[in-house]
Design an enzyme around this catalytic site. Structure first.
Site, PDB file in Angstrom:
ATOM      1  N   THR A  75      -4.129  -0.635  -7.135  1.00 54.79           N
ATOM      2  CA  THR A  75      -4.890   0.564  -7.483  1.00 54.79           C
ATOM      3  C   THR A  75      -4.040   1.811  -7.610  1.00 54.79           C
ATOM      4  O   THR A  75      -2.940   1.886  -7.074  1.00 54.79           O
ATOM      5  CB  THR A  75      -5.970   0.813  -6.401  1.00 54.79           C
ATOM      6  OG1 THR A  75      -6.858   1.822  -6.853  1.00 54.79           O
ATOM      7  CG2 THR A  75      -5.373   1.241  -5.075  1.00 54.79           C
ATOM      8  N   THR A  79      -9.861   0.597  -9.264  1.00 52.86           N
ATOM      9  CA  THR A  79      -8.826  -0.282  -8.774  1.00 52.86           C
ATOM     10  C   THR A  79      -8.866  -1.455  -9.727  1.00 52.86           C
ATOM     11  O   THR A  79      -9.711  -1.511 -10.603  1.00 52.86           O
ATOM     12  CB  THR A  79      -9.220  -0.648  -7.315  1.00 52.86           C
ATOM     13  OG1 THR A  79      -9.166   0.541  -6.533  1.00 52.86           O
ATOM     14  CG2 THR A  79      -8.398  -1.727  -6.700  1.00 52.86           C
ATOM     15  N   SER A 116      -7.745   1.191   3.461  1.00 58.88           N
ATOM     16  CA  SER A 116      -8.218   0.716   2.155  1.00 58.88           C
ATOM     17  C   SER A 116      -9.452  -0.163   2.328  1.00 58.88           C
ATOM     18  O   SER A 116      -9.762  -0.606   3.436  1.00 58.88           O
ATOM     19  CB  SER A 116      -7.094  -0.103   1.516  1.00 58.88           C
ATOM     20  OG  SER A 116      -7.549  -0.743   0.358  1.00 58.88           O
ATOM     21  N   SER A 117     -10.137  -0.419   1.223  1.00 57.66           N
ATOM     22  CA  SER A 117     -11.223  -1.408   1.230  1.00 57.66           C
ATOM     23  C   SER A 117     -10.849  -2.621   0.385  1.00 57.66           C
ATOM     24  O   SER A 117     -11.665  -3.512   0.172  1.00 57.66           O
ATOM     25  CB  SER A 117     -12.504  -0.798   0.645  1.00 57.66           C
ATOM     26  OG  SER A 117     -12.933   0.264   1.440  1.00 57.66           O
ATOM     27  N   GLY A 123     -13.596   0.655  -4.619  1.00 60.63           N
ATOM     28  CA  GLY A 123     -13.606   1.391  -3.341  1.00 60.63           C
ATOM     29  C   GLY A 123     -14.411   0.632  -2.301  1.00 60.63           C
ATOM     30  O   GLY A 123     -14.243  -0.577  -2.125  1.00 60.63           O
ATOM     31  N   ASP A 138      -7.814   8.445   0.477  1.00 61.19           N
ATOM     32  CA  ASP A 138      -8.349   7.361   1.316  1.00 61.19           C
ATOM     33  C   ASP A 138      -8.138   7.620   2.805  1.00 61.19           C
ATOM     34  O   ASP A 138      -8.672   6.893   3.647  1.00 61.19           O
ATOM     35  CB  ASP A 138      -7.707   6.013   0.929  1.00 61.19           C
ATOM     36  CG  ASP A 138      -8.507   5.303  -0.155  1.00 61.19           C
ATOM     37  OD1 ASP A 138      -9.653   5.717  -0.416  1.00 61.19           O
ATOM     38  OD2 ASP A 138      -7.996   4.348  -0.749  1.00 61.19           O
ATOM     39  N   ARG A 162       0.842  -1.195   0.000  1.00 66.65           N
ATOM     40  CA  ARG A 162       0.000   0.000   0.000  1.00 66.65           C
ATOM     41  C   ARG A 162       0.881   1.251   0.000  1.00 66.65           C
ATOM     42  O   ARG A 162       1.966   1.252   0.597  1.00 66.65           O
ATOM     43  CB  ARG A 162      -0.851  -0.036   1.278  1.00 66.65           C
ATOM     44  CG  ARG A 162      -1.778   1.143   1.484  1.00 66.65           C
ATOM     45  CD  ARG A 162      -2.915   1.131   0.547  1.00 66.65           C
ATOM     46  NE  ARG A 162      -4.038   1.940   0.997  1.00 66.65           N
ATOM     47  CZ  ARG A 162      -5.058   2.267   0.212  1.00 66.65           C
ATOM     48  NH1 ARG A 162      -5.081   1.870  -1.049  1.00 66.65           N
ATOM     49  NH2 ARG A 162      -6.058   2.971   0.674  1.00 66.65           N
ATOM     50  N   ASN A 203      -6.171   4.377  -6.979  1.00 67.89           N
ATOM     51  CA  ASN A 203      -7.342   4.939  -6.315  1.00 67.89           C
ATOM     52  C   ASN A 203      -8.364   5.388  -7.360  1.00 67.89           C
ATOM     53  O   ASN A 203      -9.106   4.588  -7.857  1.00 67.89           O
ATOM     54  CB  ASN A 203      -7.000   6.059  -5.339  1.00 67.89           C
ATOM     55  CG  ASN A 203      -8.191   6.374  -4.438  1.00 67.89           C
ATOM     56  OD1 ASN A 203      -9.016   5.503  -4.194  1.00 67.89           O
ATOM     57  ND2 ASN A 203      -8.310   7.597  -3.965  1.00 67.89           N
TER      58      ASN A 203
HETATM   59  N1  GLY Z   1      -8.356   3.215  -3.113  1.00 70.12           N
HETATM   60  C1  GLY Z   1      -9.440   2.387  -2.789  1.00 70.12           C
HETATM   61  C2  GLY Z   1      -9.158   1.525  -1.621  1.00 70.12           C
HETATM   62  O1  GLY Z   1      -8.018   1.272  -1.320  1.00 70.12           O
HETATM   63  O2  GLY Z   1     -10.068   1.112  -0.969  1.00 70.12           O
END
Ligand code: GLY
Length: 557
Positions: free
Chosen positions: A385, A367, A438-439, A460, A409, A94, A387
């Site tokens: 991603t 993503t 993040s998701s 997302g 985020d 990340r 984003n």
């Molecule tokens: N950028 C979307 C996520 O990481 O959830």
């Protein structure tokens, strides 16, 4: 006789219909990803004897060329894996906040959010993690030389990528923003049409330097110099020290059982695994298989579990290297049973009445996802991603790639929604070197100790609900992988307090849901998630589920 012929035609039609519900079926190995070119490159690596981890590296780099919308060198992501002997783990590559980042960096002197600052331009960019992630994977699991894994992406960038209809639409849509973010015209900034070919010559040169000089090329070498000079010229705060200090990290994945299955998903700094665990564990005591798929009761139950999970996400979750997160409590049966006590099929809860839950104590859209299984039995699930679409829209001309806008985020101001409408609080406030929540939910499912499914999605906040619904489609509704992926989806995320449905969702249930007090939002949910998945069939063959919402495809042998 005539009757028999009609009956046989009828049987044939049914068979054809059933066949259509299945995706590609192969015997040994498969890659399902957002672009066929990338899947083919990953699959070719496995044909040459490489494993799923080698294929991951080649696929990721190929997506950085063929799918600049989200595939990347300038972004980050997460990988969850399960080896052929059942060992599981995960990698966090990340992005993180630059050293000069601070909690109020997106607010003006009156504490108002500065429009677009976390989304567009140099200061939306988090320190990229993808290249570090790929090298970390190679160090631990790679069997073929890195040079061999990167070469197909270089060749693809030189040969060029054919623009699809969807890609032409996306590139044309963001032209004005490309200009705004870069304060100049970039080479992608022109009118594209389906069938055009784009050659990424500068990107090929960058990849060649990485091939020749290794990871340090990106974090310390000429590439780092060019990247930082470009960002600083756009008044960005990132420095070479940020790049030099970046590290991808092995993390313990979130693992939990759902009925007979073990689910392995990503832990913090992604909320994905925790939220999926909360949702599935909340609904586990109900006999969900008795409710018709996508019926009122099904939507109600899932919505209420989602509402509670996203309320907890907003309050508790952040980078666990910076904040203490009560993970064990949040996914415990006892806590989740207590959270679901206020649920009733008689009426909707509201997000006003459902805040985050009380914990006894602290123990601890755009993503892309690809799923890979190799002929040895290794499985890799990766979500990566920039984003937003094309990230911050900052495109370094000399390097040939886009940079992320992952800083959005973070919770840039408590209660202020990010681009996915997600709100957050202290746990996800901006801090130097912190990773933004993040998701992303790369996930692997086991059944009776054996590999069953590999899946994940972009989208997302809707990643979490898309992955959850696909798990249920297969485990509870016994759908083939392709059918599970293609089924219409819905989404609730606590705030805003409404359910989004895909346009092709059966609308006949809406009046009943509204009568129960649910608010329905059909306005801006053209698609929810884009799931790319692989199912291991009882006979050991692999079935791909490539999401028809995109240009996604399954490739294998
Ligand atoms: N950028 C979307 C996520 O990481 O959830």
């Amino acid at each position: 006789m005539k009757k028999i012929i009609i009956f046989l035609i009828f049987l044939l039609l049914i068979q054809c219909k059933q066949k259509q519900k299945h995706g590609l079926i192969t015997v040994k190995a498969m890659v399902v990803s957002a672009r066929k070119e990338a899947g083919k490159i990953g699959t070719d690596i496995m044909k040459k004897g490489g494993n799923a981890f080698d294929a991951m590296i080649a696929t990721h780099l190929a997506l950085a060329v063929a799918y600049p919308f989200a595939g990347n060198l300038g972004g980050g992501g997460f990988m969850v894996y399960r080896t052929k002997d059942g060992k599981t783990g995960s990698l966090d590559f990340r992005e993180k906040a630059p050293l000069k980042a601070h909690r109020n960096m997106y607010l003006d002197s009156l504490d108002n959010v500065i429009p677009d600052k976390s989304l567009l331009g140099a200061n939306a960019v988090g320190v990229p993690g993808s290249v570090a992630g790929l090298y970390k994977v190679h160090q631990k699991f790679g069997t073929l030389p890195f040079k061999e894994l990167i070469q197909p992406a270089i060749d693809l960038a030189k040969k060029g990528v054919v623009v699809t209809k969807k890609q032409a639409k996306a590139l044309n849509k963001y032209r004005k923003l490309f200009f705004k973010a870069n304060k100049r015209k970039i080479f992608l900034d022109k009118e594209w049409k389906e069938g055009d070919t784009i050659k990424y010559i500068k990107l090929a040169e960058t990849l060649e330097r990485i091939r020749d000089n290794g990871k340090d090329e990106f974090y310390k070498g000429k590439t780092a110099d060019l990247l930082i000079a470009y960002l600083q010229n756009l008044d960005g705060i990132m420095t070479k020290e940020d790049l030099e200090k970046y590290q991808a990290k092995w993390r313990k994945p979130i693992e939990f059982t759902y009925k007979n299955n073990k689910i392995i998903s990503m832990s913090l700094p992604s909320s994905g695994g925790i939220c999926i665990a909360q949702i599935l564990k909340s609904i586990e005591p109900f006999h969900i298989e008795q409710y018709k798929h996508n019926s009122v009761k099904y939507v109600q139950l899932l919505t209420e579990a989602e509402r509670r999970a996203f309320a907890d996400r907003a309050h508790y979750l952040g980078d666990s290297d910076f904040v203490k997160v009560p993970i064990d409590s949040l996914i415990s049966d006892k806590y989740l049973a207590r959270r679901m006590k206020s649920f009733s099929f008689e009426r909707a809860n509201t997000s006003k009445e459902i805040s985050y839950g009380k914990i006894a104590g602290y123990e601890s859209n755009e993503t892309t996802h690809y799923s890979i299984v190799d002929s040895f039995g290794n499985a890799v699930s990766v979500t990566t991603t920039l984003n937003g679409a094309y990230g911050s829209k900052v495109f370094v001309p000399e390097l040939g790639f886009f940079l992320n806008n992952e800083m959005d985020d973070f919770s840039i101001k408590p209660g202020f929604p990010n681009m996915f409408g997600l709100v957050g609080a202290e746990a996800n406030a901006v801090a130097p070197e912190k990773r933004m929540l993040s998701s992303m939910s790369p996930t692997i499912v086991e059944e009776n100790g054996k590999l069953k499914m590999v899946l994940g999605s972009p989208g997302g906040s809707t990643i979490i609900t898309s992955v959850t619904q696909n798990i249920l489609n297969v485990l509870e509704y016994k759908m083939p992988m392709q059918e599970a992926v293609s089924k219409p989806r819905f989404h609730h995320q606590w705030l805003p307090d409404n359910i989004k449905f895909e346009p092709n969702f059966d609308k006949s249930i809406f009046p009943k849901l509204e009568k129960l007090g649910y608010k329905i939002d059909q306005s801006n949910a053209p698609v929810i998630g884009k799931v790319d998945a692989i199912l291991v069939l009882p006979n050991g063959k692999l079935e791909g589920g490539a999401d028809p919402r995109g240009d996604d495809s399954a490739v294998g042998f």
